[in-house]
Design an enzyme around this catalytic site. Structure first.
Site: not given
Ligand SMILES: NC(=O)c1ccc[n+]([C@@H]2O[C@H](COP(=O)([O-])OP(=O)(O)OC[C@H]3O[C@@H](n4cnc5c(N)ncnc54)[C@H](OP(=O)(O)O)[C@@H]3O)[C@@H](O)[C@H]2O)c1
Length: 290
Positions: A10, A61, A100, A124, A149
């Protein structure tokens, strides 16, 4: 120190893996290597390993998909983190679990602190809040780190989509009445290591770059940085869209979800750098070379 990172494919997990690879004894699992929906698999694989810190950057996510896939959202974002916390507690390891800004309802107009009441307005957000509670309920003092973000080079996010559109179209727009703070994965990677030690206070911590903006301001700044870096774009300005115009979104989003980093700043002595500086740094490093 042995560290295991989940969500290694991710945006955030990949960045942490890349940035820590040289400094720590690191193992990473992507979705294909460890599915958080298979709790027995999680217990089997992680239970058999030795580590000091487990970082969970994996999650379901997709905010809109969570709204229609409630059970899956709660399994991955709530139940699985509880299992991770139990595994860590049994080993005497520390869990650092990412959450988040969407745990908040967005009704405030000053930055949300770690003490503010969470009140999610989407499934979510609800599933992530339940995950936080499961992690913090486990014995042995784990950490929940809320971010907002998130952007970085390992997986495209809003800012990359905006730059791509500005390369293709002369007119682009973004939401002007929804506010939070962009957070650079590189900066999270630099802020986190002091939390690997046992001495730091457990519980919830907010990580974000400093300041606040709307998506329109964020996109405009990205375009300005591209122009300064000599990256050719067709669009020069970003028009305003209203949140109420986003009819195709299934889930509600908080209109204001700026995270206060005062607690982190007090610990560290200096605040995280400003979001504009972080975005400029990202664009200079990762777009100028493209
Ligand atoms: N992106 C944002 O703006 C944001 C904002 C606030 C908080 N967050 C938090 O930050 C953290 C990281 O987010 P990120 O931005 O890096 O999101 P991301 O790029 O979507 O990464 C999440 C990862 O989790 C994997 N995943 C999904 N379902 C899974 C499962 N069942 N088992 C194992 N892995 C799984 C996804 O793999 P696949 O893609 O292959 O499914 C992806 O690699 C999360 O906790 C998110 O809630 C993100």
């Amino acid at each position: 120190m042995k560290i295991v990172i989940l969500g290694a494919g991710g945006r955030l997990g990949a960045a942490l893996l890349r940035e820590y690879r040289e400094k720590y004894d690191i193992a990473g699992f992507n979705h294909a290597q460890l599915d958080l929906a298979s709790l027995n698999d999680v217990r089997g694989k992680l239970g058999a390993m030795n580590f000091d810190v487990l970082i969970n950057a994996a999650g379901f996510t997709n905010v809109d998909a969570c709204d229609t896939e409630r059970d899956r959202a709660f399994l991955i974002n709530a139940e699985a983190p509880g299992v991770l916390a139990a595994i860590c507690s049994a080993k005497g390891a520390k869990l650092i679990h990412f959450s988040t800004d969407y745990v908040f309802d967005g009704e405030k107009r000053t930055p949300y602190t770690e003490e503010d009441q969470a009140n999610p307005i989407s499934l979510y957000g609800e599933s992530k809040l339940a995950g936080e509670k499961n992690v913090l309920a486990a014995e042995n003092g784990h950490l929940v780190v809320r971010v907002s973000w998130v952007f970085g080079p390992d997986r495209p996010s809003f800012v990359d989509a905006m730059i791509k559109r500005a390369q293709q179209d002369e007119k682009i727009d973004a939401i002007s009445d929804k506010f939070s703070t962009p957070t650079y994965t590189h900066d999270v990677a630099r802020m986190l290591p002091q939390f690997f030690d046992r001495g730091i206070e457990d519980g919830i911590w907010h990580f974000a770059n400093a300041g606040k903006c709307s998506w329109q301001e964020y996109a405009q700044w990205a375009l300005d940085c591209c122009r300064d870096a000599g990256i050719p774009l067709k669009a020069r300005t970003v028009g305003a869209l209203k949140l109420s115009e986003m009819k195709n979104w299934a889930a509600r989003r908080p209109v204001y979800s700026v995270l206060s980093t005062a607690k982190y700043t007090e610990l560290k002595g200096t605040p995280p750098r400003a979001w504009r500086e972080a975005v400029a740094d990202y664009i200079t490093h990762f777009y100028s070379k493209k």
